[in-house]
Design a protein around this motif. Sequence first.
Motif, PDB file in Angstrom:
ATOM      1  N   LYS A 108       0.834  -1.063  -0.062  1.00  0.00           N
ATOM      2  CA  LYS A 108      -0.165  -0.115  -0.043  1.00  0.00           C
ATOM      3  C   LYS A 108       0.859   1.325  -0.094  1.00  0.00           C
ATOM      4  CE  LYS A 108      -3.959   2.197   2.217  1.00  0.00           C
ATOM      5  NZ  LYS A 108      -5.116   1.701   2.057  1.00  0.00           N
TER       6      LYS A 108
ATOM      7  N   THR B 115       6.480  -7.445  -8.837  1.00  0.00           N
ATOM      8  CA  THR B 115       5.919  -7.093  -7.479  1.00  0.00           C
ATOM      9  C   THR B 115       4.765  -8.002  -7.366  1.00  0.00           C
ATOM     10  OG1 THR B 115       6.385  -5.054  -7.941  1.00  0.00           O
ATOM     11  CG2 THR B 115       5.116  -5.170  -5.975  1.00  0.00           C
ATOM     12  N   TYR B 116       3.632  -8.362  -8.042  1.00  0.00           N
ATOM     13  CA  TYR B 116       2.738  -9.003  -7.792  1.00  0.00           C
ATOM     14  C   TYR B 116       3.082 -10.623  -7.518  1.00  0.00           C
ATOM     15  CZ  TYR B 116      -1.436  -6.030  -8.406  1.00  0.00           C
ATOM     16  OH  TYR B 116      -2.026  -5.057  -8.499  1.00  0.00           O
TER      17      TYR B 116
ATOM     18  N   ASP C 276      -5.902  -4.458 -13.295  1.00  0.00           N
ATOM     19  CA  ASP C 276      -5.177  -3.503 -13.221  1.00  0.00           C
ATOM     20  C   ASP C 276      -4.133  -3.525 -14.909  1.00  0.00           C
ATOM     21  OD1 ASP C 276      -5.670  -2.367 -11.111  1.00  0.00           O
ATOM     22  OD2 ASP C 276      -3.910  -3.106  -9.887  1.00  0.00           O
TER      23      ASP C 276
ATOM     24  N   TYR D 184       4.402   4.514  -6.815  1.00  0.00           N
ATOM     25  CA  TYR D 184       4.766   3.387  -7.572  1.00  0.00           C
ATOM     26  C   TYR D 184       3.931   2.478  -7.957  1.00  0.00           C
ATOM     27  CZ  TYR D 184       9.442   5.245  -6.003  1.00  0.00           C
ATOM     28  OH  TYR D 184      10.591   5.972  -5.811  1.00  0.00           O
ATOM     29  N   SER D 185       3.867   2.010  -9.207  1.00  0.00           N
ATOM     30  CA  SER D 185       2.987   1.227  -9.613  1.00  0.00           C
ATOM     31  C   SER D 185       3.425  -0.382  -9.551  1.00  0.00           C
ATOM     32  CB  SER D 185       2.470   1.183 -11.164  1.00  0.00           C
ATOM     33  OG  SER D 185       1.840   2.566 -11.326  1.00  0.00           O
ATOM     34  N   PRO D 186       2.819  -1.274  -8.975  1.00  0.00           N
ATOM     35  CA  PRO D 186       3.052  -2.589  -8.845  1.00  0.00           C
ATOM     36  C   PRO D 186       3.268  -3.288 -10.494  1.00  0.00           C
ATOM     37  CG  PRO D 186       1.142  -2.479  -7.992  1.00  0.00           C
ATOM     38  CD  PRO D 186       1.464  -1.257  -8.528  1.00  0.00           C
TER      39      PRO D 186
ATOM     40  N   GLN E 154       2.309   2.056  -3.338  1.00  0.00           N
ATOM     41  CA  GLN E 154       1.461   2.677  -4.336  1.00  0.00           C
ATOM     42  C   GLN E 154       0.959   4.213  -3.699  1.00  0.00           C
ATOM     43  OE1 GLN E 154      -1.658  -0.469  -3.986  1.00  0.00           O
ATOM     44  NE2 GLN E 154      -1.413  -1.065  -5.859  1.00  0.00           N
ATOM     45  N   ASN E 155       1.054   4.254  -2.564  1.00  0.00           N
ATOM     46  CA  ASN E 155       0.628   5.729  -2.004  1.00  0.00           C
ATOM     47  C   ASN E 155       2.007   6.681  -2.379  1.00  0.00           C
ATOM     48  OD1 ASN E 155      -1.702   5.015  -0.849  1.00  0.00           O
ATOM     49  ND2 ASN E 155      -0.915   4.678   1.221  1.00  0.00           N
TER      50      ASN E 155
END
Length: 120
Positions: free
Chosen positions: A34, A47-48, A74, A41-43, A37-38
């Motif tokens: 979280k 990352t996933y 996404d 940075y986009s996962p 993303q805040n």
Amino acid sequence: MELAEIPPSAITYGILIKAYGQANQLDNVFKVFKKMQNKGYSPNAVTYGCLLDSCIKNGAIGKALSMYEKMLKDGIKPNTIIYTCLLYTSPSPRDLSTSRMPSSACKKKKKKTKKKIQEK
């Protein structure tokens, strides 16, 4: 990182996600995800992959599957690591009939081919 005034990156966030997952600290995995993303940075698929692996290794299969669906929404395409993680949603990876792998991961893509007709 922040205490040492080292600016984080998508890579360092991924490393933290993986490390917290290996330390069985799933709450921290999602806090870092979280925060990443805040911070803007986009996962990505890597990352996933770390996130799904952390969920599965900590027994949070339902959470892993919901994050997989979020990843697809996404617009991120699964890689081989993600598919491998999904195989481990089965109580017995040797028996894939019991897998909870989403059907979207099992659909075979149709290849477009042109058939050549030879005249005799």
